[in-house]
Design an enzyme around this catalytic site. Structure first.
Site, PDB file in Angstrom:
ATOM      1  N   ASP A 121       0.878  -1.153   0.000  1.00  0.00           N
ATOM      2  CA  ASP A 121       0.000   0.000   0.000  1.00  0.00           C
ATOM      3  C   ASP A 121       0.933   1.225   0.000  1.00  0.00           C
ATOM      4  OD1 ASP A 121      -2.445   1.521   0.612  1.00  0.00           O
ATOM      5  OD2 ASP A 121      -1.480   1.827   2.557  1.00  0.00           O
ATOM      6  N   LEU A 122       0.406   2.391  -0.333  1.00  0.00           N
ATOM      7  CA  LEU A 122       1.287   3.565  -0.364  1.00  0.00           C
ATOM      8  C   LEU A 122       1.101   4.473   0.857  1.00  0.00           C
ATOM      9  CD1 LEU A 122       1.959   5.773  -3.501  1.00  0.00           C
ATOM     10  CD2 LEU A 122       2.339   6.482  -1.187  1.00  0.00           C
ATOM     11  N   ASP A 123      -0.078   5.119   0.929  1.00  0.00           N
ATOM     12  CA  ASP A 123      -0.317   6.057   2.032  1.00  0.00           C
ATOM     13  C   ASP A 123      -0.252   5.326   3.367  1.00  0.00           C
ATOM     14  OD1 ASP A 123      -0.921   8.503   0.637  1.00  0.00           O
ATOM     15  OD2 ASP A 123      -2.766   7.561  -0.021  1.00  0.00           O
TER      16      ASP A 123
ATOM     17  N   THR B 171       1.718  10.058   3.885  1.00  0.00           N
ATOM     18  CA  THR B 171       0.871  11.024   3.180  1.00  0.00           C
ATOM     19  C   THR B 171      -0.537  11.081   3.772  1.00  0.00           C
ATOM     20  OG1 THR B 171       0.793   9.248   1.568  1.00  0.00           O
ATOM     21  CG2 THR B 171       1.991  11.218   0.937  1.00  0.00           C
TER      22      THR B 171
ATOM     23  N   LYS C 103      -9.050   5.824   5.472  1.00  0.00           N
ATOM     24  CA  LYS C 103      -7.787   5.256   5.005  1.00  0.00           C
ATOM     25  C   LYS C 103      -8.020   4.093   4.052  1.00  0.00           C
ATOM     26  CE  LYS C 103      -4.879   6.886   8.725  1.00  0.00           C
ATOM     27  NZ  LYS C 103      -4.035   6.562   9.881  1.00  0.00           N
TER      28      LYS C 103
ATOM     29  N   SER D 183      -2.299   0.804  -4.378  1.00  0.00           N
ATOM     30  CA  SER D 183      -2.805   1.971  -3.659  1.00  0.00           C
ATOM     31  C   SER D 183      -4.098   2.443  -4.296  1.00  0.00           C
ATOM     32  CB  SER D 183      -1.764   3.096  -3.734  1.00  0.00           C
ATOM     33  OG  SER D 183      -2.327   4.312  -3.289  1.00  0.00           O
ATOM     34  N   ALA D 184      -5.030   2.897  -3.454  1.00  0.00           N
ATOM     35  CA  ALA D 184      -6.289   3.449  -3.973  1.00  0.00           C
ATOM     36  C   ALA D 184      -6.046   4.834  -4.573  1.00  0.00           C
ATOM     37  CB  ALA D 184      -7.296   3.542  -2.839  1.00  0.00           C
TER      38      ALA D 184
ATOM     39  N   LYS E 102     -10.812  -1.240  -2.187  1.00  0.00           N
ATOM     40  CA  LYS E 102     -10.610  -1.945  -0.924  1.00  0.00           C
ATOM     41  C   LYS E 102     -11.861  -1.726  -0.057  1.00  0.00           C
ATOM     42  CE  LYS E 102      -5.726  -0.650  -1.140  1.00  0.00           C
ATOM     43  NZ  LYS E 102      -4.630   0.157  -0.585  1.00  0.00           N
TER      44      LYS E 102
ATOM     45  N   GLU F 253       0.035  -3.271   4.649  1.00  0.00           N
ATOM     46  CA  GLU F 253      -1.088  -2.321   4.700  1.00  0.00           C
ATOM     47  C   GLU F 253      -1.183  -1.604   6.035  1.00  0.00           C
ATOM     48  OE1 GLU F 253      -3.691  -0.718   3.741  1.00  0.00           O
ATOM     49  OE2 GLU F 253      -3.987  -1.327   1.673  1.00  0.00           O
ATOM     50  N   ASP F 254      -1.675  -0.362   6.009  1.00  0.00           N
ATOM     51  CA  ASP F 254      -1.893   0.368   7.263  1.00  0.00           C
ATOM     52  C   ASP F 254      -3.379   0.545   7.563  1.00  0.00           C
ATOM     53  OD1 ASP F 254      -2.357   2.258   5.165  1.00  0.00           O
ATOM     54  OD2 ASP F 254      -2.254   3.849   6.662  1.00  0.00           O
TER      55      ASP F 254
HETATM   56  P1  B16 Z   1      -6.384   9.971  -4.126  1.00  0.00           P
HETATM   57  P2  B16 Z   1      -3.673   3.973  -0.077  1.00  0.00           P
HETATM   58  C1  B16 Z   1      -5.561   5.853  -0.335  1.00  0.00           C
HETATM   59  O1  B16 Z   1      -4.238   5.420  -0.514  1.00  0.00           O
HETATM   60  C2  B16 Z   1      -5.671   6.702   0.911  1.00  0.00           C
HETATM   61  O2  B16 Z   1      -5.421   5.918   2.069  1.00  0.00           O
HETATM   62  C3  B16 Z   1      -7.045   7.309   1.009  1.00  0.00           C
HETATM   63  O3  B16 Z   1      -7.116   8.158   2.142  1.00  0.00           O
HETATM   64  C4  B16 Z   1      -7.333   8.110  -0.271  1.00  0.00           C
HETATM   65  O4  B16 Z   1      -8.638   8.666  -0.256  1.00  0.00           O
HETATM   66  C5  B16 Z   1      -7.175   7.186  -1.486  1.00  0.00           C
HETATM   67  O5  B16 Z   1      -5.866   6.648  -1.481  1.00  0.00           O
HETATM   68  C6  B16 Z   1      -7.409   7.916  -2.795  1.00  0.00           C
HETATM   69  O6  B16 Z   1      -6.384   8.841  -2.980  1.00  0.00           O
HETATM   70  O7  B16 Z   1      -7.409  10.979  -3.746  1.00  0.00           O
HETATM   71  O8  B16 Z   1      -4.964  10.495  -4.099  1.00  0.00           O
HETATM   72  O9  B16 Z   1      -6.714   9.280  -5.429  1.00  0.00           O
HETATM   73  O10 B16 Z   1      -3.671   3.950   1.414  1.00  0.00           O
HETATM   74  O11 B16 Z   1      -4.581   2.944  -0.721  1.00  0.00           O
HETATM   75  O12 B16 Z   1      -2.269   3.986  -0.661  1.00  0.00           O
HETATM   76 MG    MG Z   2      -2.788   3.175   3.303  1.00  0.00          MG
END
Ligand code: B16
Ligand code: MG
Length: 215
Positions: A7-9, A15, A43, A114-115, A145, A169-170
């Site tokens: 996962d990224l964030d 972030t 998240k 990552s989402a 997810k 994952e976090d």
């Molecule tokens: P964006 P992850 C997710 O990243 C975030 O945890 C979530 O808070 C965010 O809304 C989502 O990405 C979409 O991000 O607006 O930059 O497309 O944790 O799956 O890496």
């Molecule tokens: Mg995350």
């Protein structure tokens, strides 16, 4: 174990705090207050769904047209991207750079699930883009997810079965997705927030590749 999916964030970079700042401001503009406890629910959840959850939280679901919803999501993203401009390679979380470099030396493929549609930009800012054999495009998903689709696609990018992959994952939604496709799940963060993780660590400096590939 033959591959890793990250996962990224909250896993590769912190972030999540920028998402929170941007959502909090946007929510305040439409008269909704959010706090860090509520923010946990966002998240791993897509931008559009995060906005819906905020509106529901503030009792305003259904009050805005599709057009206004898109404008609100875009406004949040602009603020988020502005905050991301500050990112440097130093902002990779502890142990990330070393872990990825070692995986590369050992020829163990790594992917990103990552989402975030901003993932390629963030990885560039962190100078980590070269470390991955692929990044799943969240726009290609039919479900976000906690559905396992993103993790299954990540395994496909590495030509591996999910059971041969370890996921990091976090977020609870992410751990649920990883477990739903039979991967081993490493949770990053506090135990009470990550139910079902096979292993819990604070960050990637606390685990070695040697102990993971023996699993
Ligand atoms: P964006 P992850 C997710 O990243 C975030 O945890 C979530 O808070 C965010 O809304 C989502 O990405 C979409 O991000 O607006 O930059 O497309 O944790 O799956 O890496
Ligand atoms: Mg995350």
């Amino acid at each position: 174990m033959k591959g890793f999916v990250f996962d990224l964030d909250g896993v590769l970079a912190d972030t999540a705090k920028y998402h929170y700042i941007a959502w909090k401001e946007l929510a305040a503009e439409i008269g909704i207050t959010i706090d860090e406890v509520f923010n946990e629910q966002l998240k791993g959840i897509s931008r559009q769904e995060s906005l819906e959850r905020i509106l529901e939280h503030g009792g305003k679901l259904g009050e805005f047209s599709e057009e206004v919803l898109a404008e609100l999501a875009e406004k949040k993203n602009q603020q988020y991207v502005e905050l991301l401009e500050e990112l440097t390679p130093e902002d990779a979380l502890p142990g990330v750079r070393e872990f990825l470099a070692e995986a590369r030396e050992l020829n163990i493929p790594c992917t990103v699930a990552s989402a975030s549609k901003n993932a390629p930009f963030i990885l560039d800012k962190l100078a980590l883009s070269d470390q991955f054999v692929g990044i799943v495009d969240p726009a290609s998903l039919t479900k976000g997810k906690p559905d396992p689709e993103i993790f299954i696609k990540a395994a496909e990018l590495m030509k591996l079965q999910p059971s041969e992959v370890i996921g990091f994952e976090d977020a609870q939604a992410g751990i649920d997705g990883i477990k739903a496709c039979g991967m081993y799940a490493v949770g990053i963060g506090e135990s009470e927030q990550l139910i079902g993780a096979d292993r819990l660590i604070n960050d990637l400096s606390e685990i070695t590749i040697e102990e993971l590939i023996c699993l």
